[in-house]
Scaffold this motif. Structure first.
Motif, PDB file in Angstrom:
ATOM      1  N   ASP A 123      -6.952  -7.319   7.027  1.00 20.05           N
ATOM      2  CA  ASP A 123      -7.357  -5.918   6.999  1.00 20.05           C
ATOM      3  C   ASP A 123      -8.481  -5.672   5.989  1.00 20.05           C
ATOM      4  OD1 ASP A 123      -7.511  -3.242   7.548  1.00 20.05           O
ATOM      5  OD2 ASP A 123      -5.347  -2.874   7.426  1.00 20.05           O
ATOM      6  N   ILE A 177       0.430  -0.946   3.469  1.00 20.79           N
ATOM      7  CA  ILE A 177      -0.740  -1.830   3.459  1.00 20.79           C
ATOM      8  C   ILE A 177      -0.711  -2.896   4.542  1.00 20.79           C
ATOM      9  CG2 ILE A 177      -1.638  -1.583   1.125  1.00 20.79           C
ATOM     10  CD1 ILE A 177       0.357  -3.573   0.173  1.00 20.79           C
ATOM     11  N   LEU A 234      -4.255  -9.742   2.968  1.00 21.88           N
ATOM     12  CA  LEU A 234      -4.894  -8.427   3.032  1.00 21.88           C
ATOM     13  C   LEU A 234      -6.392  -8.564   3.303  1.00 21.88           C
ATOM     14  CD1 LEU A 234      -3.015  -6.721   0.065  1.00 21.88           C
ATOM     15  CD2 LEU A 234      -2.897  -6.001   2.464  1.00 21.88           C
ATOM     16  N   GLN A 251      -9.614  -2.002   5.264  1.00 20.96           N
ATOM     17  CA  GLN A 251      -8.715  -1.206   4.419  1.00 20.96           C
ATOM     18  C   GLN A 251      -9.081  -1.408   2.947  1.00 20.96           C
ATOM     19  OE1 GLN A 251      -4.120  -0.575   4.818  1.00 20.96           O
ATOM     20  NE2 GLN A 251      -4.405  -2.550   3.810  1.00 20.96           N
ATOM     21  N   LEU A 252      -9.369  -2.675   2.596  1.00 18.32           N
ATOM     22  CA  LEU A 252      -9.773  -2.977   1.223  1.00 18.32           C
ATOM     23  C   LEU A 252     -11.119  -2.323   0.909  1.00 18.32           C
ATOM     24  CD1 LEU A 252      -9.590  -4.487  -1.474  1.00 18.32           C
ATOM     25  CD2 LEU A 252     -10.539  -6.502  -0.323  1.00 18.32           C
ATOM     26  N   SER A 265      -5.998  -1.712  -1.855  1.00 18.33           N
ATOM     27  CA  SER A 265      -5.665  -1.537  -0.435  1.00 18.33           C
ATOM     28  C   SER A 265      -4.724  -0.358  -0.216  1.00 18.33           C
ATOM     29  CB  SER A 265      -5.038  -2.821   0.131  1.00 18.33           C
ATOM     30  OG  SER A 265      -5.986  -3.869   0.117  1.00 18.33           O
ATOM     31  N   GLU A 304      -4.609  -5.921  -3.660  1.00 19.94           N
ATOM     32  CA  GLU A 304      -3.494  -5.132  -3.134  1.00 19.94           C
ATOM     33  C   GLU A 304      -3.506  -3.727  -3.722  1.00 19.94           C
ATOM     34  OE1 GLU A 304       0.457  -6.779  -3.775  1.00 19.94           O
ATOM     35  OE2 GLU A 304       1.419  -5.015  -2.912  1.00 19.94           O
TER      36      GLU A 304
END
Ligand SMILES: Cc1cc2nc3c(=O)[nH]c(=O)nc-3n(C[C@H](O)[C@H](O)[C@H](O)COP(=O)(O)O)c2cc1C
Ligand code: SF4
Ligand code: FES
Lengths: 447, 204
Positions: free
Chosen positions: A100, A9, A96, A103-104, A216, A213
């Motif tokens: 990114d 991640i 996160l 990505q999430l 992700s 998280e």
């Protein structure tokens, strides 16, 4: 020895353009979505189950199992993303979201596709404008590129991902309180049962709540397969996980490590991680999983960061937050600070927590200030017992949600191990009692 | 001040349109009002009640639960210093004390010139960067007393145009183009999502 494990991640964290659509696409972004759309929703759900991905929000419930708890044939279903990160010691979801966001978002889309959620709500903590901004920009770009919204990538999969945000309340991280907040209400938890979100959540519809998280991880799982994910980590804790190591260490930081394999000693002492105790002093205690978790000590250092092992040892990995206290730490002061947090953040819905946490704070405050009474230590335990009968682990509760019992964790820990420190302060108060003026000055606000 | 401006009503309408139920837009709209006026005014809350179709009392009920909403004017800059456990261990309380002495105010108070309010706050998710603070929720990691003083003088002299006045959070908003919007799914819509009824070999 360096540990040779893929970064799942945090793989883009070193790139300057990690949060842009072009940066994301250049590093394999939205390939998992394409792959998923070419297979069935059930296949996506199956991969997540195979991966044995545990929730990263605190409770560690398996995501694949949670997805399966939504009752069949009740529609619509919603997805709610918990980006409210506020457990003291915890720092990873903000990273996160800031570094990114795509990505999430891809993880959210995969979840919606696999579960059959008609709409998703991404709830970001109010105090995080940069995360809100990065997600807003990422969503705007992803909509324009056809990854989110109507007929995603030309298929019949359509879902809106809506950014919302909070306004300052720790308790809203609790999933049912978060749902209340998303409905525009005061963020007070609902009683479970009957209000398990998977059955009766947002607008009383089946709702899957997952942590930032947790979600992700999904693009990697779909790209590489659930088995590849499950091949990493240990028995009950698969894949990798982010841990924040803070407090009295030389190199505080957030590290993605193989779940269940590294030990607390590795993370706290190894040069590639936190690098040892500040000033090479002795360890006094550490919190293994955020302020709600009972404290650990020297003898726990060799435990692996593995869910079941840590649960059995009497605490939890919670939100992946390790807080290190060295020998100079004042146990009464630290305990008071954490209890004060829970007293401040109690939503007030149930009496044992609202009244109890307030009393615990006041008693600890007077012990700390040198006005403690010999009966105060028993009183602390008695009030704690009213909130969490038996003061055991895992905690029992007389309350609607686990916040109340969380206030008991630092007290039970500190009293078990450092009781003499509490006693010394009280003894000191006793000795000096005669010298305390009878009408000792009250706080200005009560004057 | 003030009901929402025409421009903000337009934004509010767009935000309400993102949710299946108007009341779900309540917290975002309260932030919008706070961005407009620096704090929440009664007039703005009454206006928002109209917009999301609830009573003003309900709006106040929700607003008063959340710490970020201020019912009274605060400084142009909210300086939030974390003293929770990780920061306490690394000098958060000393930093707060330094801030109190430098600015001559206690947590919750505002300087006479209306520039600064300080708050003693709970964990702000920067624990490995302790001691840390936020100015209008913009992060400053590992802050020394000297750096604090420098930051304050920069803010005083207007050199920090990157930090908007209190009330403004994200400066990018989500906008969903009409032709890309899937549309809110209201709880009354009991249809099975179409993509669930596809064959095993995918959706393409
Ligand atoms: C008092 C309290 C605070 C919580 N705060 C958070 C939080 O900030 N972020 C989070 O993801 N989960 C938090 N949780 C856990 C959520 O209730 C929920 O279990 C989680 O979001 C589920 O996601 P997961 O299964 O992916 O972990 C909190 C729980 C409690 C009781
Ligand atoms: S335990 Fe505390 S925070 Fe949880 S519902 Fe009860 S009063 Fe609210
Ligand atoms: S404890 Fe201060 S940021 Fe977390």
């Amino acid at each position: 020895m360096t540990i040779d494990v893929p970064r799942i991640i945090t793989s883009r964290f070193d790139r300057d353009d990690s949060f842009t659509l072009s940066g994301y696409e250049a590093t394999g972004g939205y390939q998992a979505l394409r792959k998923a759309l070419a297979s069935s929703p059930q296949a996506v759900a199956d991969e997540v189950k195979t991966a044995s991905l545990l929730g990263r929000g605190g409770a560690g419930f398996p995501a694949g199992v949670k997805w399966g708890l939504a009752p069949e044939n009740v529609w619509p279903r919603y997805l709610v993303v918990n980006g409210d990160e506020s457990e003291p010691g915890t720092y990873k979801d903000r990273m996160l979201m800031e570094l990114d966001p795509h990505q999430l978002i891809e993880g959210v889309l995969l979840a919606c596709y696999g579960i059959g959620c008609g709409q998703a709500f991404l709830y970001v903590r109010g105090e995080m404008p940069l995360a809100q901004e990065r997600i807003a920009q990422a969503l705007n770009d992803a909509y324009a590129a056809g990854y989110v919204g109507k007929n995603i990538l030309g298929t019949n999969f359509s879902v809106d991902v809506i950014l919302s945000w909070g306004a300052g309340a720790y308790i809203v991280g609790e999933e049912t309180a978060l749902i209340e907040s998303l409905e525009g209400n005061r963020g007070m938890p609902r009683l479970k049962p009957p209000f398990f979100p998977a059955a009766k959540g947002l607008y009383m519809q089946p709702t899957i709540v997952n942590n930032v998280e947790t979600l992700s991880n999904l693009p990697w799982i779909i790209n590489n397969g659930g088995e590849a994910f499950a091949a990493l980590g240990a028995e009950t804790s698969r894949g990798t996980r982010m841990f924040a190591v803070s407090g009295h260490v030389k190199n505080p930081g957030v590290f993605e490590v193989e779940y269940g394999v590294s030990t607390f000693r590795d993370l706290i002492f190894k040069p590639e991680y936190a690098g040892g105790i500040l000033g090479d002093r002795e360890l006094k205690a550490f919190i293994p999983g955020g302020a709600s978790a009972p404290w650990f000590f020297e003898e726990h250092l060799n435990l692996p960061l593995e869910k079941v092992t840590v649960d059995r040892a009497g605490s939890m990995l919670g939100s992946g937050a390790i807080v290190v206290m060295d020998e100079t730490t004042d146990a009464v002061k630290s305990c008071l600070r954490i209890v004060r947090f829970f007293a401040r953040e109690s939503c007030g819905k149930c009496t044992p927590c609202r009244e109890g946490t307030t009393w615990l704070e006041q008693i600890l405050q007077r012990i700390y200030d040198g006005y403690g009474r010999p009966t105060d230590l028993d009183l602390l335990m008695d009030v704690s017992d009213n909130i969490s009968p038996g003061i055991s682990w895992p905690p029992k509760q007389t309350t609607i949600c686990p916040l109340g019992p969380s206030a008991v964790s630092p007290i039970a820990s500190a009293m078990k191990r450092f009781r003499p420190e509490f006693e010394a302060r009280i003894a000191f108060a006793e000795q000096n009692r005669s010298s305390v003026p009878v009408d000792f000055p009250k706080a200005a606000s009560h004057a | 001040m003030a009901r929402l401006t025409a421009e903000n009503v337009e934004l509010a309408t767009e935000i309400i349109g993102h949710f299946p139920r108007p009341k779900s837009a309540l917290i975002p709209l309260l932030h919008l009002a706070q961005e407009q006026d620096g704090h929440l005014t009664d007039d703005a809350m009454v206006h928002i009640a109209d917009l999301v179709d609830v009573t003003p009392a309900e709006v106040l009920g929700t607003a008063s639960f959340y710490e970020m909403f201020k019912m009274e004017p605060v400084g142009r800059y909210m300086v939030n210093i974390c003293t929770n456990i990780s920061c306490q261990l690394r000098g958060g309380e000393e930093l707060l004390e330094h801030a109190e002495n430098t600015l001559g105010i206690r947590p919750g108070q505002t300087t006479a010139d209306g520039l600064f309010t300080i708050e003693d706050v709970e964990c702000i998710a920067a624990c490995t960067e302790a001691p840390c603070l936020q100015v209008n929720y913009r992060y400053f990691h590992k802050i020394t007393n000297n750096e604090f003083d420098e930051l304050i003088s920069e803010l005083r002299s207007g050199a920090r145009s990157d930090i908007p006045a209190h009330g403004t959070l994200a400066q990018v908003r989500q906008h969903i183009p009409a032709d890309r919007q899937a549309g809110s799914v209201v709880p009354e819509n009991t249809e099975v999502p179409v993509w669930l009824s596809v064959s095993e070999d995918g959706n393409a």
